[in-house]
Design an enzyme around this catalytic site. Structure first.
Site, mmCIF file in Angstrom:
data_model
loop_
_atom_site.group_PDB
_atom_site.id
_atom_site.type_symbol
_atom_site.label_atom_id
_atom_site.label_comp_id
_atom_site.label_asym_id
_atom_site.label_seq_id
_atom_site.Cartn_x
_atom_site.Cartn_y
_atom_site.Cartn_z
ATOM 1 C CD1 TRP A 136 72.552 79.131 52.165
ATOM 2 C CD2 TRP A 136 71.382 80.619 53.365
ATOM 3 N NE1 TRP A 136 71.388 78.517 52.586
ATOM 4 C CE2 TRP A 136 70.651 79.406 53.323
ATOM 5 C CE3 TRP A 136 70.838 81.697 54.061
ATOM 6 C CZ2 TRP A 136 69.408 79.248 53.955
ATOM 7 C CZ3 TRP A 136 69.608 81.555 54.696
ATOM 8 C CH2 TRP A 136 68.905 80.338 54.636
ATOM 9 C CB ALA A 162 76.385 79.057 50.874
ATOM 10 N N GLY A 212 76.107 73.945 58.753
ATOM 11 C CA GLY A 212 75.155 73.712 57.676
ATOM 12 C C GLY A 212 74.126 72.669 58.044
ATOM 13 C CD GLU A 234 75.538 75.692 64.167
ATOM 14 O OE1 GLU A 234 74.502 75.054 63.869
ATOM 15 O OE2 GLU A 234 75.728 76.875 63.857
ATOM 16 C CG LEU A 235 75.712 69.254 61.889
ATOM 17 C CD1 LEU A 235 75.633 67.744 61.849
ATOM 18 C CD2 LEU A 235 76.367 69.803 60.634
ATOM 19 C CB CYS A 268 71.725 77.386 63.784
ATOM 20 S SG CYS A 268 72.274 77.076 62.102
ATOM 21 C CD GLU A 367 67.327 74.381 61.847
ATOM 22 O OE1 GLU A 367 67.823 75.403 62.348
ATOM 23 O OE2 GLU A 367 68.014 73.525 61.244
#
Length: 463
Positions: A136, A162, A212, A234-235, A268, A367
């Site tokens: 999102w 999302a 996510g 991609e985390l 991110c 994070e």
């Protein structure tokens, strides 16, 4: 999680949506697969024409979709407009460059002569239906940076967005349809997380991409691995922002604020850990903290707002837990560390700067997805590199130095997918984007991104 638009600035539910049932999901899978069998044979000019039309339509819709994104996830309206413009740019970039990026390659005759071939060609062919599981925080950009290259390569796409940004998700499906892409080229699935496994295991789905959380990435990678299907993940990240003695400290402190609070701190690639050489630590920290404390926190629809609410109530609670844990274990809050008193409704959190952070604190390893910065004092280059790499994540990094020796050392030793000197990390259609370690694998954007979902085919010919 219900499929609903909830305004994070007020907590008000704006719209709710019925999830697609099994029959609707099956119908969309069937048409995506059938369309791929035909769409894969279309020419690059045909695909480019549709993508350019999508870009033009998005440009026309920019104000409306920006307001939709702001109402659904709380990003400042100014940032939402910029996100839409960035998507337009990426669409046009891939419309222009895809044919060149996927051009046939021809190894030299001398290199392949001993294989018995009279000629060898490497051709990039599309894989098929690609499932995109998207977050999102950048509800338009995250999808477009997958969809533009995937569609130009000849794939078809299914979007599982999302559940708190359904209006943006539906807009994207409608956008590509209005642009002239064949029915089934790009479709939105309004489904919960529980439906992902069934879609991914379906033999008509060739591959998946996910941006996510780490748990979501582990789940999708596990399912795809069991089915032997390609994935790009991609985390997230906990990017370092290193300031060395030769840096322009005032400029580094000024840009550090944007690098930390872009998208209300929910990015991110936002800088999250500020690692500052002791020679400039006090000067940097004083200027950085003053600017963080001066930011305007308020209604994201107000164009004077710098920082809006967090996207979800759970997200704010998670951030509060990280900050409270750090303070309880000895960290010092130089500003923020709480909710604004003048915003009783909505999911706001004050821009925060923490110092004296240690590895015993959760925020050192996890994070922080919101406007919270941690500042570390280091004695030398070796310690700066060590602290920067002391994270399970490795998405990008920001390094401030004018010393060529410093630069070479960081390029050699940084455990990250990107290294940005004397500026903040940014994504751009011409630059590969992705990370290492628990930030995931694979690359988006650039030529690397468009080739991720291609069948790289060797064509060997004998006379």
């Amino acid at each position: 999680m219900a499929i609903a638009s909830v305004n994070p600035a007020t907590g008000e539910t704006l719209k709710t949506f019925e999830a697609n049932g099994p029959g609707e999901v099956e119908s969309r899978l069937a048409v995506a697969h059938a369309t791929f069998r035909v769409y894969r044979t279309t020419s690059f000019p045909e695909r480019s024409r549709c993508l350019r039309r999508a870009a033009a339509l998005l440009e026309e819709d920019r104000e409306d979709i920006a307001r939709t994104m702001t109402s659904e996830m709380g990003k400042p309206l100014v940032a939402a407009r910029a996100e839409a413009a960035k998507c337009v740019k990426a669409m046009r970039w891939y419309a222009e460059h895809a044919e060149e990026l996927l051009a046939d390659e021809h190894p030299s005759d001398g290199d392949v002569r001993d294989s018995g071939a009279s000629g060898v060609t490497v051709r990039y062919r599309p894989l098929g239906v690609v499932l995109a599981v998207m977050p999102w925080n950048f509800p338009l950009w995250q999808v477009v940076r997958f969809a533009a290259p995937a569609l130009m390569a000849g794939n078809t796409g299914l979007l599982k967005h999302a559940s708190n940004v359904p209006q943006t998700a539906l807009y994207l499906g409608d956008l590509f349809h209005r642009a002239g892409f064949p029915d089934g080229c790009f479709q939105t699935l309004l489904v919960g997380a529980g439906a992902i496994e069934g879609v991914l295991r379906d033999p008509r789905v060739a591959a998946a991409t996910l941006t996510g959380s780490e748990p979501a990435g582990r789940s999708v990678a596990s399912i795809a691995g069991d089915e032997v299907k390609k994935t790009v993940l991609e985390l997230g990240g906990s990017d370092p922002y290193v300031v060395m003695p030769s840096a322009d400290v005032d400029r580094a402190a000024r840009i550090a604020v944007t690098a930390r609070v872009q998208n209300n701190g929910q990015s991110c690639i936002a800088a999250k850990r500020f690692i500052v050489h002791e020679d400039v630590h006090d000067a940097f920290t004083e200027r950085f903290t003053a600017r963080m404390e001066a930011l305007a926190v308020g209604d994201p629809m107000d164009e004077s707002t710098d920082v809006g609410p967090l996207a979800t109530e759970r997200g704010r609670a998670d951030l509060e837990e990280l900050v409270d844990d750090a303070v309880r274990r000895g960290a010092r809050a130089l500003c923020g560390a709480g909710r604004p008193e003048d915003r009783p409704a909505g999911w706001y959190y004050l821009p925060t700067v923490l110092t004296e952070v240690t590895p015993k604190m959760r925020i050192h390893h996890e994070e922080a997805f919101g406007p919270v910065a941690t500042v570390y004092r280091v004695a030398d280059l070796d310690e700066a590199v060590a602290v920067a790499n002391d994270s399970p994540f490795g998405l990008s990094s920001n390094i401030w130095t004018r010393d060529a020796g410093d630069m070479e050392r960081f390029v050699r030793d940084m455990e990250a997918g990107g290294i940005f000197f004397n500026g903040m990390t940014a994504s751009h259609p011409a630059m590969p984007f992705g990370g290492v370690k628990r930030s995931g694998y694979g690359r988006e954007l650039s030529g690397h991104g468009i080739r991720e979902f291609c069948n790289i085919t060797t064509v060997w010919t004998a006379a």
